[in-house]
Design a protein around this motif. Structure first.
Motif, PDB file in Angstrom:
ATOM      1  N   PHE A   1      22.385 -13.080 -60.439  1.00  2.51           N
ATOM      2  CA  PHE A   1      21.294 -14.045 -60.596  1.00  2.51           C
ATOM      3  C   PHE A   1      21.780 -15.460 -60.306  1.00  2.51           C
ATOM      4  O   PHE A   1      21.156 -16.196 -59.540  1.00  2.51           O
TER       5      PHE A   1
ATOM      6  N   ILE B   1      20.449 -17.614 -57.104  1.00  5.02           N
ATOM      7  CA  ILE B   1      19.696 -18.857 -57.331  1.00  5.02           C
ATOM      8  C   ILE B   1      20.424 -20.041 -56.714  1.00  5.02           C
ATOM      9  O   ILE B   1      19.802 -20.897 -56.060  1.00  5.02           O
ATOM     10  N   GLU B   2      21.730 -20.093 -56.876  1.00  7.03           N
ATOM     11  CA  GLU B   2      22.470 -21.226 -56.321  1.00  7.03           C
ATOM     12  C   GLU B   2      22.493 -21.186 -54.799  1.00  7.03           C
ATOM     13  O   GLU B   2      22.428 -22.232 -54.153  1.00  7.03           O
TER      14      GLU B   2
ATOM     15  N   ASN C   1      18.889 -22.331 -53.775  1.00  9.92           N
ATOM     16  CA  ASN C   1      18.709 -23.776 -53.945  1.00  9.92           C
ATOM     17  C   ASN C   1      19.565 -24.576 -52.977  1.00  9.92           C
ATOM     18  O   ASN C   1      19.152 -25.643 -52.523  1.00  9.92           O
TER      19      ASN C   1
ATOM     20  N   GLN D   1      22.413 -28.875 -58.851  1.00 13.15           N
ATOM     21  CA  GLN D   1      23.529 -27.983 -58.542  1.00 13.15           C
ATOM     22  C   GLN D   1      24.791 -28.781 -58.191  1.00 13.15           C
ATOM     23  O   GLN D   1      25.894 -28.411 -58.583  1.00 13.15           O
TER      24      GLN D   1
ATOM     25  N   LEU E   1      12.010 -24.076 -58.865  1.00 16.36           N
ATOM     26  CA  LEU E   1      13.411 -23.979 -58.437  1.00 16.36           C
ATOM     27  C   LEU E   1      14.339 -24.688 -59.424  1.00 16.36           C
ATOM     28  O   LEU E   1      15.445 -24.213 -59.700  1.00 16.36           O
TER      29      LEU E   1
ATOM     30  N   LEU F   1      14.794 -22.440 -62.394  1.00 16.86           N
ATOM     31  CA  LEU F   1      15.747 -21.377 -62.077  1.00 16.86           C
ATOM     32  C   LEU F   1      17.183 -21.897 -62.076  1.00 16.86           C
ATOM     33  O   LEU F   1      18.100 -21.232 -62.569  1.00 16.86           O
ATOM     34  N   GLN F   2      17.385 -23.098 -61.538  1.00 22.89           N
ATOM     35  CA  GLN F   2      18.731 -23.687 -61.531  1.00 22.89           C
ATOM     36  C   GLN F   2      19.188 -23.974 -62.953  1.00 22.89           C
ATOM     37  O   GLN F   2      20.356 -23.791 -63.280  1.00 22.89           O
TER      38      GLN F   2
ATOM     39  N   ALA G   1      20.353 -20.808 -64.390  1.00 20.49           N
ATOM     40  CA  ALA G   1      21.676 -20.500 -63.833  1.00 20.49           C
ATOM     41  C   ALA G   1      22.748 -21.319 -64.538  1.00 20.49           C
ATOM     42  O   ALA G   1      23.845 -20.810 -64.824  1.00 20.49           O
TER      43      ALA G   1
END
Length: 168
Positions: A8, A12-13, A16, A71, A147, A150-151, A154
């Motif tokens: 995951f 995700i990373e 993004n 990120q 997004l 989600l980050q 993460a």
């Protein structure tokens, strides 16, 4: 960490990263629109759409690049004390404070989805002379906020792994 959590985080990373890199090119779109506006005004025919289109390009750039900047750690952080802490302590604090970010982004996403649905239902248009539909830009904003959520998740998984002595 469970393999699904590692997958995951990496998925995700990677997503993004790619979207953020593509969003960077929206600055060229913005520059093109503004250049067109300058040229058109020089010839006495200023277009009605350039200011709003420039705003839409800038909002898209900003929102779609948000998760990418998170990120990269390009967000604003008070490093006065935080920077002196060990990575493990930073992870512990981040694992708690990330919930505030997720809550805030969740509220923004909830309002954004509600506003987007409304824009579709009534065919909402801007109140300018150009009168573009508002639903597309609202969809982009919702996608960008999603997004970022989600980050943030993460980050949470990565911080929990660091607290357990693992690195993702």
């Amino acid at each position: 960490m469970p393999r699904s959590a590692i997958i995951f985080v990496r998925l995700i990373e990677a997503l993004n990263y790619r979207i953020g890199r593509m969003a960077m090119y929206l600055l060229f779109v913005l520059a093109g629109v503004l250049l067109w506006s300058i040229i058109a005004k020089a010839f006495g025919r200023p277009p009605l759409w350039t200011q709003e289109m420039a705003q839409f390009a800038m909002v898209s750039y900003f929102v779609l690049g948000g998760a990418y900047s998170l990120q990269l750690g390009a967000n604003v952080r008070m490093d006065l004390i935080y920077g002196r802490w060990s990575p493990r302590r930073q992870a512990a604090v981040d694992a708690v404070t990330v919930f505030a970010m997720i809550f805030f982004l969740g509220v923004v996403l909830y309002g954004g989805i509600d506003s987007t649905i409304y824009a579709f239902e009534i065919g909402e248009r801007s109140r300018t002379v150009w009168r573009p539909y508002m639903a597309p830009i609202k969809m982009i904003i919702c996608f960008g906020v999603f997004l970022m959520i989600l980050q943030s998740l993460a980050f949470l998984i990565r911080d929990i792994a660091r607290l357990r002595g693992e690195e993702i």
